[in-house]
Design a protein around this motif. Structure first.
Motif, PDB file in Angstrom:
ATOM      1  N   GLY A 601       5.024 -14.251  19.558  1.00 45.42           N
ATOM      2  CA  GLY A 601       4.921 -13.765  20.922  1.00 45.42           C
ATOM      3  C   GLY A 601       3.675 -12.979  21.215  1.00 45.42           C
ATOM      4  N   ALA A 602       2.757 -12.904  20.255  1.00 43.88           N
ATOM      5  CA  ALA A 602       1.518 -12.147  20.457  1.00 43.88           C
ATOM      6  C   ALA A 602       0.363 -12.955  19.877  1.00 43.88           C
ATOM      7  CB  ALA A 602       1.610 -10.777  19.795  1.00 43.88           C
ATOM      8  N   SER A 603      -0.837 -12.497  20.164  1.00 48.61           N
ATOM      9  CA  SER A 603      -2.013 -13.243  19.740  1.00 48.61           C
ATOM     10  C   SER A 603      -2.282 -13.124  18.252  1.00 48.61           C
ATOM     11  CB  SER A 603      -3.242 -12.750  20.512  1.00 48.61           C
ATOM     12  OG  SER A 603      -3.421 -11.357  20.304  1.00 48.61           O
ATOM     13  N   GLY A 604      -1.889 -12.020  17.650  1.00 49.40           N
ATOM     14  CA  GLY A 604      -2.134 -11.841  16.225  1.00 49.40           C
ATOM     15  C   GLY A 604      -2.263 -10.381  15.855  1.00 49.40           C
ATOM     16  N   GLN A 605      -2.483 -10.118  14.581  1.00 46.70           N
ATOM     17  CA  GLN A 605      -2.539  -8.746  14.100  1.00 46.70           C
ATOM     18  C   GLN A 605      -3.479  -8.675  12.908  1.00 46.70           C
ATOM     19  OE1 GLN A 605       1.284  -6.970  13.323  1.00 46.70           O
ATOM     20  NE2 GLN A 605       0.453  -5.497  11.867  1.00 46.70           N
ATOM     21  N   SER A 606      -4.504  -7.865  13.019  1.00 48.58           N
ATOM     22  CA  SER A 606      -5.398  -7.648  11.884  1.00 48.58           C
ATOM     23  C   SER A 606      -4.673  -6.807  10.833  1.00 48.58           C
ATOM     24  CB  SER A 606      -6.676  -6.934  12.329  1.00 48.58           C
ATOM     25  OG  SER A 606      -7.385  -7.728  13.258  1.00 48.58           O
ATOM     26  N   LEU A 607      -4.790  -7.206   9.589  1.00 47.89           N
ATOM     27  CA  LEU A 607      -4.110  -6.499   8.507  1.00 47.89           C
ATOM     28  C   LEU A 607      -5.101  -6.110   7.425  1.00 47.89           C
ATOM     29  CD1 LEU A 607      -0.796  -8.462   7.782  1.00 47.89           C
ATOM     30  CD2 LEU A 607      -1.066  -6.306   9.002  1.00 47.89           C
ATOM     31  N   THR A 608      -4.777  -5.039   6.722  1.00 40.90           N
ATOM     32  CA  THR A 608      -5.512  -4.649   5.528  1.00 40.90           C
ATOM     33  C   THR A 608      -4.554  -4.703   4.349  1.00 40.90           C
ATOM     34  OG1 THR A 608      -6.992  -3.194   6.768  1.00 40.90           O
ATOM     35  CG2 THR A 608      -6.827  -2.841   4.387  1.00 40.90           C
ATOM     36  N   LEU A 609      -4.909  -5.481   3.351  1.00 42.28           N
ATOM     37  CA  LEU A 609      -4.097  -5.579   2.142  1.00 42.28           C
ATOM     38  C   LEU A 609      -4.726  -4.736   1.045  1.00 42.28           C
ATOM     39  CD1 LEU A 609      -3.293  -8.215   3.801  1.00 42.28           C
ATOM     40  CD2 LEU A 609      -2.528  -9.102   1.594  1.00 42.28           C
ATOM     41  N   GLU A 610      -3.910  -3.961   0.371  1.00 38.68           N
ATOM     42  CA  GLU A 610      -4.360  -3.056  -0.686  1.00 38.68           C
ATOM     43  C   GLU A 610      -3.358  -3.097  -1.832  1.00 38.68           C
ATOM     44  OE1 GLU A 610      -3.707   1.210   0.335  1.00 38.68           O
ATOM     45  OE2 GLU A 610      -3.034   0.376   2.270  1.00 38.68           O
ATOM     46  N   PRO A 611      -3.682  -2.502  -2.978  1.00 41.95           N
ATOM     47  CA  PRO A 611      -2.743  -2.532  -4.099  1.00 41.95           C
ATOM     48  C   PRO A 611      -1.391  -1.935  -3.735  1.00 41.95           C
ATOM     49  CG  PRO A 611      -4.907  -1.897  -4.874  1.00 41.95           C
ATOM     50  CD  PRO A 611      -4.987  -1.920  -3.373  1.00 41.95           C
ATOM     51  N   PHE A 612      -0.342  -2.663  -4.065  1.00 43.60           N
ATOM     52  CA  PHE A 612       1.012  -2.208  -3.760  1.00 43.60           C
ATOM     53  C   PHE A 612       1.320  -0.892  -4.456  1.00 43.60           C
ATOM     54  CE2 PHE A 612       5.779  -3.111  -4.403  1.00 43.60           C
ATOM     55  CZ  PHE A 612       6.114  -2.540  -3.191  1.00 43.60           C
ATOM     56  N   PHE A 613       0.794  -0.692  -5.660  1.00 45.04           N
ATOM     57  CA  PHE A 613       1.130   0.534  -6.384  1.00 45.04           C
ATOM     58  C   PHE A 613       0.496   1.778  -5.753  1.00 45.04           C
ATOM     59  CE2 PHE A 613      -2.793  -0.539  -8.791  1.00 45.04           C
ATOM     60  CZ  PHE A 613      -3.401   0.702  -8.919  1.00 45.04           C
ATOM     61  N   ARG A 614      -0.367   1.587  -4.766  1.00 49.93           N
ATOM     62  CA  ARG A 614      -0.972   2.734  -4.087  1.00 49.93           C
ATOM     63  C   ARG A 614      -0.324   3.033  -2.734  1.00 49.93           C
ATOM     64  NH1 ARG A 614      -7.096   1.045  -5.790  1.00 49.93           N
ATOM     65  NH2 ARG A 614      -7.048   1.980  -7.876  1.00 49.93           N
ATOM     66  N   ILE A 615       0.674   2.283  -2.353  1.00 49.32           N
ATOM     67  CA  ILE A 615       1.354   2.539  -1.080  1.00 49.32           C
ATOM     68  C   ILE A 615       2.583   3.392  -1.350  1.00 49.32           C
ATOM     69  CG2 ILE A 615       2.613   1.469   0.822  1.00 49.32           C
ATOM     70  CD1 ILE A 615       0.744  -0.871   0.696  1.00 49.32           C
ATOM     71  N   HIS A 616       2.580   4.596  -0.814  1.00 50.34           N
ATOM     72  CA  HIS A 616       3.654   5.550  -1.107  1.00 50.34           C
ATOM     73  C   HIS A 616       4.025   6.337   0.142  1.00 50.34           C
ATOM     74  CE1 HIS A 616       3.993   5.012  -5.463  1.00 50.34           C
ATOM     75  NE2 HIS A 616       2.686   4.829  -5.465  1.00 50.34           N
ATOM     76  N   GLY A 617       4.915   7.293  -0.050  1.00 48.84           N
ATOM     77  CA  GLY A 617       5.324   8.160   1.040  1.00 48.84           C
ATOM     78  C   GLY A 617       6.107   7.420   2.100  1.00 48.84           C
ATOM     79  N   ASN A 618       5.799   7.697   3.351  1.00 42.12           N
ATOM     80  CA  ASN A 618       6.526   7.100   4.473  1.00 42.12           C
ATOM     81  C   ASN A 618       5.880   5.826   4.994  1.00 42.12           C
ATOM     82  OD1 ASN A 618       8.655   9.009   4.686  1.00 42.12           O
ATOM     83  ND2 ASN A 618       7.217  10.475   5.613  1.00 42.12           N
ATOM     84  N   ARG A 619       4.997   5.252   4.229  1.00 45.23           N
ATOM     85  CA  ARG A 619       4.317   4.042   4.662  1.00 45.23           C
ATOM     86  C   ARG A 619       5.236   2.837   4.472  1.00 45.23           C
ATOM     87  NH1 ARG A 619      -1.225   3.554   1.654  1.00 45.23           N
ATOM     88  NH2 ARG A 619      -1.635   2.036   3.325  1.00 45.23           N
ATOM     89  N   HIS A 620       5.452   2.104   5.554  1.00 43.58           N
ATOM     90  CA  HIS A 620       6.232   0.875   5.491  1.00 43.58           C
ATOM     91  C   HIS A 620       5.282  -0.282   5.184  1.00 43.58           C
ATOM     92  CE1 HIS A 620       9.972   2.589   7.334  1.00 43.58           C
ATOM     93  NE2 HIS A 620       9.078   3.507   7.693  1.00 43.58           N
ATOM     94  N   TYR A 621       5.767  -1.251   4.461  1.00 38.13           N
ATOM     95  CA  TYR A 621       4.851  -2.253   3.923  1.00 38.13           C
ATOM     96  C   TYR A 621       5.444  -3.651   3.980  1.00 38.13           C
ATOM     97  CZ  TYR A 621       7.874  -1.212  -0.069  1.00 38.13           C
ATOM     98  OH  TYR A 621       8.963  -0.999  -0.875  1.00 38.13           O
TER      99      TYR A 621
END
Length: 646
Positions: A601-621
């Motif tokens: 339903g939208a044109s698109g979304q730019s994403l940044t991919l990074e190491p999974f082991f560095r995503i912590h806290g309240n960040r949804h992934y």
């Protein structure tokens, strides 16, 4: 282990110290070549091709694993022995003025006491890994307190709950995994003996083992097997290790009785009956089977251990090396659909890595080390909060998830227990040896090895995975002949290059194998390994179009907003990694363009991919992406949106 869903739920801490190699060396396999084999009474029943180095012979250098270990050390030091012993003392009718702990260690919880066994092991491992004398004193205090409890109970039984729980499990009445809890205590006592030279701990374990013999001697084989339907952790392994330490056959006999034939039997015939079963209830049974294989040479147990690893590692694991959804083994034929809120229980991977180490020593295949690396970086390291040191029970992979961590005094989940062990023993699988002829470098972790038997020190300098390789520096007083086996990971398809003292070596550097440099090594020799990372996409066997992206060994993930539709990959390209471009100045970080990562339903979304082991806290992934061709997207966009909303 979820008490709200499974009466037997849980996991196994296993006797880590007993084969990770610390004060007495590689105990579970009775390594006579370690720095001290005096505690080991039983040698392997068949030749082991390689053996682990003692934990005290490996010291981590600065890097993500050293920092994780330090956070873990601080947490271990913060816990007070009197609070840990409180429920034990109450159970024995001894006075305790300590404030009770919460969560699974509060005095009314049916698995109270399990964490104390983990604590003994973790402190002992950390003492071996870092030489921390204060943690050794903590071990001594806890062991002394447990000795008072065992003496008061009088039968050799040692627990924070009454023996009546064992009556209930024998009678097939409702009870939450009493032997699972006891296994942790057994293992912790043995680790305290092995790594901290605490003879009192072995004395307690022997009395405890004698209690188990007497208690179960009155059960028929049929009654015993029915009882083993309740989760019992790694009782077979702990009692087998007690046999290895004492040489007393009675402990081997009771260990063999704890083999659960409903699981071990089918796998010895190369069958897989895991679907629908609680995952981490089963894994410790096969770690114990592997240990018993080493003690007895039993071919059926060996086959069961090997086939179990093959099935779980190759057919039932997610991209991070973990497995289970809602703690259960789901149908492997539909693994791509198993995305509840609680995938990949951390205890599972802890135990699978222990099994992997056993199998590697039987047959040092690069595949085992490749799996170990995948799970270590992408699940174990990933499960610890790098700010607080607290740990995850699950590492959920459903899109929009975030990681949840234990509290320091109010949780004490199963994965808190295995977690404090995980981060205390990172040095245990970097290096292996075959005696005096070969040295295996399995993992690229900044560290220093002291190979005392050869008079050699090997320093590994690396910023891996931010650095795509490592440097090995040899120190020796006199020239030393040996063959260095250097793992070339399976993903290193862009070419690996080996240099010795600045010159290229003409060696076979085949991905998924060990390259061997056999020479007389000199003091100051420098070996440089470079392995350019390959960017790739990995899909499920049952659905290759549901996929994750990796760079080298590292799983990548994107931060997303919860409650909103998640993007899909829409591209006509055969190689979907062309949709990602490196972000300048940020290693292991990639940009995905909005025209490729499309939102319904939208044109698109730019994403940044990074190491999974560095995503912590309240960040949804988001780790897994669905991939469509442009034509598929046109016809499926509405359907995909409905699925995401569901």
């Amino acid at each position: 282990m979820n008490p709200t869903r499974f009466l037997s739920g849980g996991w196994l801490k296993l006797a880590a110290a007993l084969w990770m190699g610390a004060g007495t060396g590689w105990l579970a396999c009775g390594d006579p070549l370690a720095s001290s084999g005096s505690k080991v009474k039983i040698e392997p029943a068949f030749p082991l091709r390689v053996r682990a180095f003692a934990l005290q012979d490996v010291r981590l250098l600065d890097g993500p694993f050293r920092r994780a270990m330090e956070l873990d050390r601080r947490y271990l030091l913060s816990l007070e022995p009197d609070r840990l012993l409180h429920a034990f003392r109450l159970n024995a009718g001894l006075p305790s003025a300590a404030q009770p702990l919460g969560g699974w260690e509060e005095p009314k919880c049916e698995v109270r006491g399990h964490f104390v066994g983990h604590y003994l092991t973790a402190c002992a491992l950390m003492h071996a890994s870092a030489g921390d004398a204060e943690l050794r004193r903590k071990v001594e205090a806890v062991v002394a307190g447990l000795a008072q409890v065992q003496a008061r109970l009088g039968s050799g039984f040692l627990s924070a709950y009454p023996e009546e729980f064992i009556d209930r499990v024998e009678a097939q009445k409702q009870v939450w995994a009493p032997y699972y809890t006891l296994h942790k205590i057994y293992a912790g006592l043995l680790d305290a003996y092995v790594y901290c030279d605490n003879p009192q701990a072995l004395d307690l374990a022997r009395k405890f083992g004698d209690w188990a013999i007497g208690r179960n001697g009155r059960l028929s084989e049929a009654q015993m097997q029915k009882m083993l339907g309740n989760e019992h952790g790694g009782m077979n392994e702990a009692l087998a290790n007690l046999y290895g330490l004492t040489g007393e056959r009675k402990y081997l006999d009771i260990a063999l009785r704890f083999n659960h034939q409903d699981l071990v039997g089918p796998f010895s015939r190369r069958q897989d009956n895991l679907t629908g079963k609680h995952a981490n209830t089963q894994i410790p049974k096969f770690v114990g089977a592997a240990r018993l294989t080493e003690l007895t040479g039993d071919a059926a147990l060996r086959t069961a251990s090997l086939h179990f690893w093959d099935v779980v590692a190759r057919e039932r694991s997610y991209v991070i090396g973990g497995h289970s959804d809602g703690e259960m083994f789901t149908p492997k034929e539909r693994l791509s659909t198993a995305f509840g809120p609680s995938t990949t229980e951390t205890c599972n991977t802890y135990n699978m890595l222990k099994l992997t180490r056993h199998l590697f020593c039987w047959d040092p295949k690069a595949e085992y080390a490749d799996f170990y690396e995948r799970a270590l970086y992408n699940h174990i390291l990933c499960s610890q909060n790098p700010d607080t040191g607290m740990m995850c029970y699950y590492v959920p992979l459903r899109s929009g998830s975030r990681k949840n961590y234990n509290g320091p005094l109010d949780c004490f989940w199963c994965c808190t227990g295995t977690g404090i062990e995980n981060h205390a023993k990172y040095g245990d699988s970097i290096y292996f040896h075959d005696g005096l002829q070969a040295l295996y470098v399995n993992l690229f972790i900044a560290s220093e090895l002291d190979w005392k038997a050869k008079g050699i020190k090997l320093r590994q300098e690396t910023a891996y995975p931010d650095q795509e390789g490592a440097r090995l520096i040899v120190s020796c007083e006199r020239p030393a002949p040996f063959a260095l086996h250097l793992r070339i990971p399976w993903w290193a398809v862009n070419g690996a290059r080996v240099k010795l003292n600045g010159r290229d070596l003409a060696v076979a550097a085949r991905p998924g194998a060990f390259t061997v440099i056999d020479r007389v090594w000199q003091n100051g020799d420098v070996l440089d390994l470079s392995m350019p990372f390959s960017l790739r996409a990995e899909g499920f066997r049952d659905n290759p179009r549901r996929l994750a992206f990796l760079s080298g060994p590292i799983v990548l993930a994107a931060q997303v907003e919860p409650g909103k539709p998640f993007p899909a990959v829409v591209s006509a390209a055969a190689d979907l990694t062309t949709c990602l471009k490196p972000v300048p100045g940020k290693g292991l970080t990639y940009a995905g363009a909005a025209e490729t990562f499309r939102v319904p339903g939208a044109s698109g979304q730019s994403l940044t991919l990074e190491p999974f082991f560095r995503i912590h806290g309240n960040r949804h992934y988001m780790v897994y992406f669905d991939a469509f061709t442009p034509d598929q997207w046109k016809s499926r966009e509405a359907e995909y949106l409905a699925e995401m909303e569901k």
